[in-house]
Design a protein around this motif. Structure first.
Motif, PDB file in Angstrom:
ATOM      1  N   VAL A 408      -7.829  -6.439  13.709  1.00  8.02           N
ATOM      2  CA  VAL A 408      -9.079  -7.342  13.134  1.00  8.02           C
ATOM      3  C   VAL A 408      -9.038  -9.281  12.558  1.00  8.02           C
ATOM      4  O   VAL A 408     -10.045  -9.607  13.138  1.00  8.02           O
ATOM      5  CB  VAL A 408      -9.907  -6.995  12.148  1.00  8.02           C
ATOM      6  N   GLY A 409      -7.504  -9.194  13.120  1.00  6.56           N
ATOM      7  CA  GLY A 409      -7.092 -10.283  12.812  1.00  6.56           C
ATOM      8  C   GLY A 409      -7.433 -11.164  13.888  1.00  6.56           C
ATOM      9  O   GLY A 409      -7.221 -10.955  14.545  1.00  6.56           O
ATOM     10  N   ARG A 410      -7.724 -12.837  13.582  1.00  9.76           N
ATOM     11  CA  ARG A 410      -8.105 -13.544  14.598  1.00  9.76           C
ATOM     12  C   ARG A 410      -6.686 -14.541  14.848  1.00  9.76           C
ATOM     13  O   ARG A 410      -7.962 -15.346  15.689  1.00  9.76           O
ATOM     14  CB  ARG A 410      -9.655 -13.620  14.747  1.00  9.76           C
ATOM     15  N   TYR A 411      -5.982 -14.436  13.851  1.00 12.01           N
ATOM     16  CA  TYR A 411      -4.879 -15.154  14.500  1.00 12.01           C
ATOM     17  C   TYR A 411      -3.593 -15.193  15.153  1.00 12.01           C
ATOM     18  O   TYR A 411      -3.009 -13.697  14.312  1.00 12.01           O
ATOM     19  CB  TYR A 411      -4.335 -16.552  12.960  1.00 12.01           C
ATOM     20  N   ILE A 412      -3.285 -15.801  16.305  1.00 10.49           N
ATOM     21  CA  ILE A 412      -2.355 -15.419  17.040  1.00 10.49           C
ATOM     22  C   ILE A 412      -1.039 -15.748  17.196  1.00 10.49           C
ATOM     23  O   ILE A 412      -0.885 -16.708  17.270  1.00 10.49           O
ATOM     24  CB  ILE A 412      -2.921 -15.034  18.456  1.00 10.49           C
ATOM     25  N   ARG A 413      -0.367 -14.990  16.595  1.00 10.84           N
ATOM     26  CA  ARG A 413       1.104 -16.132  16.689  1.00 10.84           C
ATOM     27  C   ARG A 413       1.434 -15.780  18.212  1.00 10.84           C
ATOM     28  O   ARG A 413       2.678 -14.302  18.476  1.00 10.84           O
ATOM     29  CB  ARG A 413       2.295 -15.150  16.061  1.00 10.84           C
ATOM     30  N   TYR A 414       1.566 -16.646  18.709  1.00 12.97           N
ATOM     31  CA  TYR A 414       2.175 -16.762  19.681  1.00 12.97           C
ATOM     32  C   TYR A 414       3.507 -16.656  20.289  1.00 12.97           C
ATOM     33  O   TYR A 414       4.165 -16.488  21.494  1.00 12.97           O
ATOM     34  CB  TYR A 414       1.448 -17.929  21.063  1.00 12.97           C
TER      35      TYR A 414
END
Lengths: 680, 680
Positions: A408-414
């Motif tokens: 559900v998180g919206r921050y991606i550690r690319y």
């Protein structure tokens, strides 16, 4: 007992021949891969959730042809499964204006993403899978599975050799994307010949190292049951993406089977004929689909898909009744609308407010709007504390088992994967549901992702690059990190916004325009160093892409600038005023947006009879569209303290003023016409 | 018993503190990695073959710091091992004009390649290893080992996440480059925090999948013997590159050890002090090197290196006596000279010669000159039959055991790895011995390699991109393959030649200039379609970058063009002649070369009083430097037959003529000044 009958074999032959006939009719294209991959395509399609009546159905299964050159296969599949591809369209394969271009294009019904440049499709598929996982985690409720679709992708050796797929495959494994199923066409042939000339790695082992489930179908040419079992097993793999290696023969059935000559050139006429004869088709006829094959696709694929669609539609109605707020949000997102008044959260600045780095101002925007915009899904290529891309309350998009976040998180550690990030953002955007993907890196390293950025623009994916450290102003890291050609590059790319805001109001404007656009990506170039809030700026003005920041009666010169150099122009104007030179100042944060304004407005910004000089600490190329003269940096930067570098390259009020004076003198007594006037 | 003593430990502490002191003095930089990697650096240096008196010695061992941000470590090592880095230089770390910039730069003594953009260094190292293998295979003789050097590289998690390193590592495994030893700093930290937020793959397994030998040193912070044993074992691995995973603690010894806060920010003062105290150094002093450490480096590293150098010099003399021809060739290459009269092999064309695609003309050049230029080492990113980059007699550069070629081969099968190819070419060029590396792909996909191309230009590696299929003229493959912004991008890159030759003579000129340059890379953009040999072209004229192809008395307009549009301009001139419009035609195959001509010459090409219109089927951006008006394509292309696409976009004699007429009319009775005149 096999779940497949002779009718399935007939369907596979039909697909093979439809592909071969397209390439033959065009006398151009790639018959080899479709001949090898037709069985896999047929088996996938038989279990795909799709509705040709609504190609944008959010809970459809997606199919991405990463080896896009094999698109004759895709067009055949879309034809058979009822999408708007008629036989007449297939007959126009690779012709100008046709619905069947040489590589698949996003805007076509049933084509999920534009592919052709190798490695992109499978990387887009990772983005599609991320979006699905996020959408499902956000909206599914007990008894209400709004989203449970899969993303399938075909990829070949070329896709696997490209670094971008390595980046995204590693991340997909980390993210445990069980909804992603990739089928690797192991045909041992690339354009240069056998893959053993350059590609002898153990692909299966590599993907296991990434954390993928890896399966193998030894006879991809014929073993429909083996393919179906592998796909079923892949679907059971809930916490790992799956790579199914299918060993095929390129150009299977052709006289050239197994050779690279069948990769990218039409089959010879006699070869087409023997292929048809051997498959029990009339060798003299082309584009033949037996009625029973249409019937198979209709009864076994299209009708079940439509039933699932109708059940899903009903489910969404019930969902909206039970969860009215969430239901309304889903409906809004599916309609592609932003929330009403979302832009009220954009900060507005006054000249007396503090000087702040535009990267920091960008962080404030993201912080302010994230709660209002659940479709916002951002990240950074491992520069979060530098790009300032993460809002305070952000939950990381991570596999729940990791303990580091949730889907559900919206921050991606690319990770340090710029190109992969770009391709994944395209996939997220292509998923639908109004996803607004943004990704942070240094401006200079957006170039690493040029392949994906180009496809954003070509496909019209409105993704946003938060590109900080946008010039020599980054200082000590030096010329390897200081962009010079970067803005010229991306400004020359069609359908691309390239914002370089000068202050807080312009940062707000950049986000407002970029987030509102539905078909244009944006790069927002942001400073590392503090910049003052400008007298004369406003969100409304900046939203026009360019505007008069400071006007002057009887102007001797117009100084036009972007970002960190706008305040420099203001300072230079003071120096020039002492020399009785009247200066107009134009801020031009985005060429693309400015070009869409009326001619009248544009000419009010860049009128006749006043020479125009641009100021920007990057390459001058491209500026002549608006300016008679350009003060820029057409060489590489330097490592040192930012103010010292600015001084070294004479980007000081005095350095600007000197050049402005020379420009005024140069144009004295000459007829000065705005560069906007054009004969054609 | 350990081969290392307390003195070695003291040396390691010295290195650690030299790095910390540099970062502290600059108040900027990256102390974390140097603290972790100092032991590995010391152990590598102790067995490195080097001579600070001749940093370019061809048989030196190379060390590449792929994680270039850790350069304070490299400068410390170069200082200790006698290269021209004084303590005063280290004290100027990251200051403007310093010899110790924020990332290592190629032109500095002992710095093998410019690094900083992640993934490049390790990929350059693959190129260095390829060059060494080729040089050794070409010139070593029984009893005369002219070349047996190793390439070492440090890389971090970031380098491993970048796709470019995946591409080159896969190829290095395929090529069985036993002379390549990479040390992976497994410190579990990147800028975003712990690597487990984005990078949980099994790196060791991945590299095994590539065919590498993989070793592990569990305590890289302290285990000098373990490091030495791993390096010894790596050297014994003759047919595999080796990855040594060294588990370290980022910022080892610091109060911030193991945290990402020590990655890219200076240590606090009290932290520096406790570090020095704990290592037995005076906490109040900085930049301290105990004399016994200097002595260690002098006696154990520099002196043995110089002895090896002297022995090697003697060996080369004996070699030259025994193999005079080869010896002379080696000497010539080491001097960086091309063979006398090599350019005599460049073909010359007359207007009556056949129309030929410039990619084919490029093939003829390569075929003609390859025998004369043993330093030429080329390849293609899996587009050999399209790029036409392979000469008939070419031997592939392949591991002998493959049966597909030999290390003496000069044709590299890069696979579908454009970015990797670019980075490898930089490494080959950096090796020395006058290597002239070229690589083929479609022009549009040079963009995939933008990161490496930029470093070619910044470092001055004169590599050549054979960039075929250079426009919409490629036809059916469509907009995903048709470059639009590409030339604008690379023309805006400093120190970059971007050739787009129009016929055979211009192709010869492009290669002549590109191969002669020692510090400027080149892209040569070549057509898929046939182009006529032009009346008025010559190698000599084209070597000026731009020239008057066709002059006219009382000219009404100058048409300037490149590549496939020059012959179009010639046709348009005929249409215009019928309308009594006199046309000058300029061919401008390379902006960069033209810009280096005298002002007088440039003005003779683009004189005053004649309006200038450019014609090129790519983005117009950048053309205003030479032309008042530009006819180009500022949108994406289309899939179809090439002549139909040209027609659709009105690139026909009539389409050009219409715009030329409008341009003439627009400038009628206006004062027309050459765009070359500039006020500053």
């Amino acid at each position: 007992m096999s779940q497949f009958t002779d009718l399935d074999k007939l369907a596979v032959s039909t697909i093979r021949l439809l592909a071969v006939d397209q390439v033959a009719a065009a006398n151009s294209g790639h018959p080899g891969a479709p001949l090898g991959l037709a069985p896999a395509a047929h088996v996938i399609w038989k279990q795909m959730k799709l509705n040709p009546g609504d190609p944008g159905w959010i809970n459809r299964d997606r199919f991405v042809l990463s080896n896009g050159h094999a698109c004759a296969l895709l067009y055949a599949m879309l034809h058979l499964s009822g999408f708007d591809f008629k036989i007449e369209d297939l007959q126009q394969f690779r012709q100008l204006g046709s619905k069947c271009p040489g590589h698949p294009e996003f805007e076509l019904p049933g084509v999920e993403v534009t592919t052709g440049p190798l490695g992109q499709g499978v990387s887009n598929a990772v983005g599609l899978a991320i979006a699905q996982a996020n959408f499902a985690a956000t909206y599914n409720k007990p008894g209400f599975t709004l989203s449970d679709s899969y993303t399938f992708t075909f990829l070949g050796d070329g896709c696997l050799q490209e670094g971008v797929s390595s980046e995204t495959s590693s991340l997909a494994g980390h993210l445990q994307l069980g909804n992603l199923i990739a089928l690797y066409d192991d045909n041992q042939i690339t354009i240069d010949g056998a893959t053993n000339v350059s590609f002898t790695e153990d692909v299966a082992k590599r993907y296991e190292a990434y954390g993928w489930e890896v399966l193998h179908v030894a006879n991809g040419n014929e073993d429909l049951d083996g393919l179906a079992q592998a796909i079923a097993q892949a679907k059971r793999s809930k916490d790992k993406p799956t790579l199914i290696k299918i060993t095929t023969t390129i150009g299977f059935g052709s006289l050239q089977a197994g050779s690279h000559s069948v990769h990218g050139a039409p089959l010879k006429l006699d070869d087409v004929k023997q292929l048809k004869t051997n498959m029990g088709f009339d060798p003299e006829r082309s584009f033949v689909v037996p009625q029973e094959v249409y019937d198979l696709y209709n009864t076994q694929i299209i009708q079940p898909g439509v039933q699932q669609y109708e059940a899903w539609t009903k489910l969404v109605q019930e969902y909206s009744a039970k969860y009215p707020e969430l239901g309304a949000e889903v409906q809004r997102r599916l309609a592609g609308d932003l929330p009403r008044d979302w832009e009220a959260a954009l900060p507005v600045y006054k000249p007396e407010d503090d000087a702040v780095a535009t990267r920091k101002l960008s962080e404030i925007v993201l912080q302010n709007i994230q709660a209002t915009l659940p479709e916002m899904i951002g990240g950074s290529a491992d520069l979060t504390p530098s790009n300032l891309t993460r809002w305070k309350e952000a939950v990381d998009f991570q596999p729940p088992a990791s303990g580091l976040g949730d889907y559900v998180g919206r921050y991606i550690r690319y990770g340090v994967r710029e190109h992969g990030m770009g391709a994944i953002m395209n996939g997220i955007s292509a998923f639908g549901a109004n996803y607004k993907a943004y990704g942070g890196t240094f401006l200079n390293f957006v170039s690493y992702a040029a392949g994906a950025v180009r496809l954003s623009a070509l496909s019209g994916h409105p993704v946003i690059w938060v590109a900080t450290h946008d010039s020599i102003g980054l200082g000590e890291d030096g010329p390897t990190h200081q962009p010079i050609e970067t803005l010229a590059h991306f400004r020359a790319l069609p359908n691309m916004q390239v914002w370089r805001p000068a202050d807080g109001n312009e940062v707000s404007a950049a986000y407002k325009v970029a987030l509102t656009h539905k078909h244009t990506p944006a790069i927002i170039a942001l400073s590392r160093q503090n910049l003052p809030q400008l007298q004369g700026s406003s969100i409304e003005k900046a939203m026009r892409g360019g505007y008069v920041l400071q006007d002057a009666d009887n102007a001797d010169i117009t100084l036009v600038s972007t970002g960190s150099e706008v305040s420099l122009a203001v300072e230079a104007a003071k120096v020039l005023a002492e020399k009785k030179i009247n200066v107009r100042i134009v801020s031009l944060p985005d060429f693309h947006t400015f070009d869409q304004q009326s001619e009248e407005y544009q000419l009010s910004v860049f009128p006749d009879n006043v020479p125009i000089m641009s100021i920007e600490v990057l390459a001058t190329s491209g500026w002549a569209k608006y300016a008679h003269e350009s003060f820029g940096i057409d060489h590489f930067g330097a490592s040192g303290k930012a103010p010292e570098i600015y001084k070294k390259f004479e980007f000081t009020p005095e350095g600007v003023a000197t050049r402005a004076e020379k420009t005024v003198a140069f144009y004295k007594n000459k007829q000065v016409t705005s560069p906007l006037h054009k004969p054609f």
